[in-house]
Design an enzyme around this catalytic site. Structure first.
Site, PDB file in Angstrom:
ATOM      1  N   CYS A  42     -18.564 -91.743   7.003  1.00 59.17           N
ATOM      2  CA  CYS A  42     -18.097 -91.239   5.715  1.00 59.17           C
ATOM      3  C   CYS A  42     -17.521 -89.837   5.833  1.00 59.17           C
ATOM      4  O   CYS A  42     -16.420 -89.562   5.361  1.00 59.17           O
ATOM      5  CB  CYS A  42     -19.234 -91.253   4.699  1.00 59.17           C
ATOM      6  SG  CYS A  42     -18.739 -90.685   3.062  1.00 59.17           S
ATOM      7  N   CYS A  47     -14.794 -91.867   4.012  1.00 58.46           N
ATOM      8  CA  CYS A  47     -14.650 -91.474   2.610  1.00 58.46           C
ATOM      9  C   CYS A  47     -14.029 -90.103   2.415  1.00 58.46           C
ATOM     10  O   CYS A  47     -13.078 -89.938   1.633  1.00 58.46           O
ATOM     11  CB  CYS A  47     -16.011 -91.473   1.907  1.00 58.46           C
ATOM     12  SG  CYS A  47     -17.219 -92.645   2.521  1.00 58.46           S
ATOM     13  N   LYS A  50     -10.393 -89.533   4.010  1.00 62.35           N
ATOM     14  CA  LYS A  50      -9.503 -90.479   3.326  1.00 62.35           C
ATOM     15  C   LYS A  50      -9.210 -90.013   1.906  1.00 62.35           C
ATOM     16  O   LYS A  50      -8.061 -90.064   1.446  1.00 62.35           O
ATOM     17  CB  LYS A  50     -10.153 -91.855   3.315  1.00 62.35           C
ATOM     18  CG  LYS A  50      -9.331 -92.952   2.660  1.00 62.35           C
ATOM     19  CD  LYS A  50     -10.119 -94.233   2.637  1.00 62.35           C
ATOM     20  CE  LYS A  50     -11.387 -94.075   1.814  1.00 62.35           C
ATOM     21  NZ  LYS A  50     -12.248 -95.283   1.837  1.00 62.35           N
ATOM     22  N   TYR A 184     -10.566-102.918   0.874  1.00 65.35           N
ATOM     23  CA  TYR A 184     -10.293-101.638   0.224  1.00 65.35           C
ATOM     24  C   TYR A 184      -9.708-100.604   1.183  1.00 65.35           C
ATOM     25  O   TYR A 184      -8.878 -99.775   0.774  1.00 65.35           O
ATOM     26  CB  TYR A 184     -11.559-101.103  -0.455  1.00 65.35           C
ATOM     27  CG  TYR A 184     -12.645-100.628   0.469  1.00 65.35           C
ATOM     28  CD1 TYR A 184     -12.730 -99.289   0.840  1.00 65.35           C
ATOM     29  CD2 TYR A 184     -13.601-101.500   0.967  1.00 65.35           C
ATOM     30  CE1 TYR A 184     -13.726 -98.850   1.682  1.00 65.35           C
ATOM     31  CE2 TYR A 184     -14.602-101.064   1.812  1.00 65.35           C
ATOM     32  CZ  TYR A 184     -14.661 -99.737   2.169  1.00 65.35           C
ATOM     33  OH  TYR A 184     -15.645 -99.296   3.023  1.00 65.35           O
ATOM     34  N   GLU A 188      -6.226 -98.794   0.310  1.00 65.82           N
ATOM     35  CA  GLU A 188      -6.195 -97.337   0.139  1.00 65.82           C
ATOM     36  C   GLU A 188      -5.171 -96.696   1.059  1.00 65.82           C
ATOM     37  O   GLU A 188      -4.403 -95.816   0.634  1.00 65.82           O
ATOM     38  CB  GLU A 188      -7.589 -96.774   0.390  1.00 65.82           C
ATOM     39  CG  GLU A 188      -8.567 -97.108  -0.719  1.00 65.82           C
ATOM     40  CD  GLU A 188     -10.012 -96.746  -0.410  1.00 65.82           C
ATOM     41  OE1 GLU A 188     -10.794 -96.641  -1.353  1.00 65.82           O
ATOM     42  OE2 GLU A 188     -10.347 -96.582   0.787  1.00 65.82           O
ATOM     43  N   HIS A 452     -11.106 -88.989 -28.204  1.00 65.82           N
ATOM     44  CA  HIS A 452      -9.697 -89.304 -28.417  1.00 65.82           C
ATOM     45  C   HIS A 452      -8.811 -88.074 -28.211  1.00 65.82           C
ATOM     46  O   HIS A 452      -9.161 -86.986 -28.630  1.00 65.82           O
ATOM     47  CB  HIS A 452      -9.503 -89.826 -29.843  1.00 65.82           C
ATOM     48  CG  HIS A 452      -8.111 -90.273 -30.137  1.00 65.82           C
ATOM     49  ND1 HIS A 452      -7.612 -91.472 -29.677  1.00 65.82           N
ATOM     50  CD2 HIS A 452      -7.111 -89.673 -30.815  1.00 65.82           C
ATOM     51  CE1 HIS A 452      -6.367 -91.600 -30.079  1.00 65.82           C
ATOM     52  NE2 HIS A 452      -6.028 -90.513 -30.773  1.00 65.82           N
ATOM     53  N   GLU A 457     -12.146 -94.031 -23.929  1.00 63.67           N
ATOM     54  CA  GLU A 457     -12.512 -94.486 -25.273  1.00 63.67           C
ATOM     55  C   GLU A 457     -12.153 -95.944 -25.497  1.00 63.67           C
ATOM     56  O   GLU A 457     -12.717 -96.615 -26.397  1.00 63.67           O
ATOM     57  CB  GLU A 457     -11.838 -93.636 -26.346  1.00 63.67           C
ATOM     58  CG  GLU A 457     -10.352 -93.886 -26.523  1.00 63.67           C
ATOM     59  CD  GLU A 457      -9.770 -93.169 -27.730  1.00 63.67           C
ATOM     60  OE1 GLU A 457     -10.429 -93.135 -28.786  1.00 63.67           O
ATOM     61  OE2 GLU A 457      -8.636 -92.641 -27.605  1.00 63.67           O
TER      62      GLU A 457
END
Length: 463
Positions: A42, A47, A50, A184, A188, A452, A457
């Site tokens: 990682c 992670c 990347k 993934y 990515e 908002h 939302e």
């Protein structure tokens, strides 16, 4: 019997680091062996670097998007060497931080390669000096946390491809890159390299990337990749790679019964990963393995991360349970609490959120629509879904879409799954994961007042 250490950890990645520090906090005498940089996949080659490349790749879009907001057009240029050096510097900084954390916790770090001689004895080799006589130590308990490594298919010329490990070491940016795989990591890197200015050809075996994710996530990511100019070619089967006299790579693949050929500068192989078990001497300790549906071996453990040997444990990707960094950390800490903290506990693998830092981004928690219907039946699941242009792009003219989705049990309105494609999906789904973990219902979401204007939302206004 007396041992050199209460706990010896093999591998200083996420799981091993978490376990060793937690065990030491309970007063255990702990050592950890790592022949590579401290931090694991990682921090070193996954992670963290990347995600930094993801950030870098988004600037090309932002420069263009700014024009819709009145900013003057610019012609941005990337300095690849500066980017790679900056990322490498940050990786080294983080690795040194982890070394400092180990020292502060009282954990002895050994920059050596460890293997099992028997169920209590380890042999330590110096990878920098193979001729040096190995050292032997003993431990009352042993934790294996060696992680995984990228795999490659068995096709002619595959040695001309690289894995995600080497992507952070390329001396120059590829002008044209072929990416193999539909998971993934491949998705990515396709977004990263396209955003950094490379031509990207993405070869996948199925018709859509991210098999196993919700169908609307798969479709949303696929359409987003195509809209960003990534050449996604589905239903392909790689047949060979060949280095040409000019130095590029000839990629041959079959599609619809016909062979096609492309030429690229670089081929990234990201078809999957497997536990890194070679050279550990597991057979010397009689540790049992298991195999998944693809025939890939991993260490068999129980709910407390214990192997068939009562005092040998394993956590993280080498056990092939849920291969995510936060899961490895949770497993490591649960192990230490159980074995050294007088607090027996295991990890609950239900409703673990996950994200794909693709472009557009995606994140999910809970069951997919297909999983929920398979579990309860089609007539007992209700789906709430919305797809729309995000407000940010109302002035940019970009063809971008956000998808938000709730998978709900019809009778009780219990929310079984939450899925999103769009900017900040990971940040939003992290909060949603708390609600799902607590057993929130659609009525709870409906009763919540939204912020908002925001994308988040939409989850509390779905009808």
């Amino acid at each position: 019997m007396s041992y050199d250490y209460d706990l010896f950890v093999i591998g200083a990645g996420s799981g091993g680091l978490a376990a060793s520090k937690r065990a030491a906090s309970y007063g255990a005498k702990v050592a950890i062996a790592e022949a590579d940089k401290v931090g694991g996949t990682c921090v070193i080659r996954g992670c963290v670097p990347k995600k930094l490349l993801v950030y870098a790749s988004k600037f090309s879009h932002l420069y263009h998007d700014a024009e819709g907001y009145g900013w003057r057009e610019v012609d941005p240029k990337l300095n690849w060497q500066k980017l790679i050096k900056a990322v490498d510097n940050e990786v080294n900084r983080l690795s040194q931080l982890h070394i400092g954390f180990l020292a502060k916790a009282g954990v002895e770090l050994m920059p050596l390669r460890a293997s099992l001689v028997d169920d209590h004895t380890l042999e330590l080799h110096n990878p920098q000096n193979p001729d040096q006589t190995p050292r032997r130590v003993t431990a009352a308990k042993i934790l294996i946390a060696v992680g995984g490594e990228a795999i490659k298919p068995k096709v002619p010329g595959i040695e001309h491809s690289i894995t995600s490990r080497e992507m952070f070491l390329l001396p120059k940016k590829p002008k044209r890159i072929a990416i193999l795989g539909a998971g993934y990591i491949s998705v990515e890197f396709a977004g990263i390299m396209k955003g950094l200015g490379s031509e990207v050809i993405h070869l996948i075996r199925g018709d859509r990337p991210l098999r196993g994710f919700d169908i609307d996530v798969q479709e949303g990511i696929y359409q987003g990749m195509v809209n960003h100019g990534i050449d996604v070619r589905g239903l392909t089967s790689l047949t060979s790679l060949q280095r040409t006299k000019k130095g590029n790579i000839r990629v041959a693949y079959e599609r619809d019964g016909e062979e096609s050929v492309i030429k690229v500068d670089t081929v990234l192989c990201a078809i999957g990963r497997s536990p890194k078990l070679s050279g550990l001497g597991l057979e010397n300790a009689g540790i049992q393995l298991k195999a998944n549906e693809r025939g890939i071996a991993s260490i068999a453990v129980d709910e407390y991360s214990r192997t068939n040997q009562a005092h040998i444990f394993a956590v993280g990707d080498c056990t092939d349970r849920v291969n995510l960094t936060p899961v490895a950390i949770a497993e490591g800490r649960a192990f230490a609490d159980t074995e050294f903290g007088n607090n027996p506990r295991s990890v609950n693998y239900d409703n673990i959120p996950s994200a794909v830092f693709s472009q557009p981004e995606a994140a999910s928690v809970g069951l997919t629509e297909a999983q929920a219907k398979a579990k309860l039946g089609e007539d007992k699941v209700k789906v709430y879904r919305a797809s729309f242009r995000p407000m940010f792009h109302s002035l940019t003219g970009a063809n971008e879409k956000v998808m938000v989705k709730l998978v709900v049990e019809q009778q009780t309105e219990w929310i079984m799954g939450v899925h999103m494609v769009g900017d900040y999906a990971a940040e939003i789904i992290q909060g949603m994961a708390i609600a799902v973990k607590m057993g929130a219902t659609k009525k709870d979401f409906d009763a919540t007042i939204g912020i908002h204007p925001s994308t988040a939302e939409e989850f509390v206004t779905l009808r």
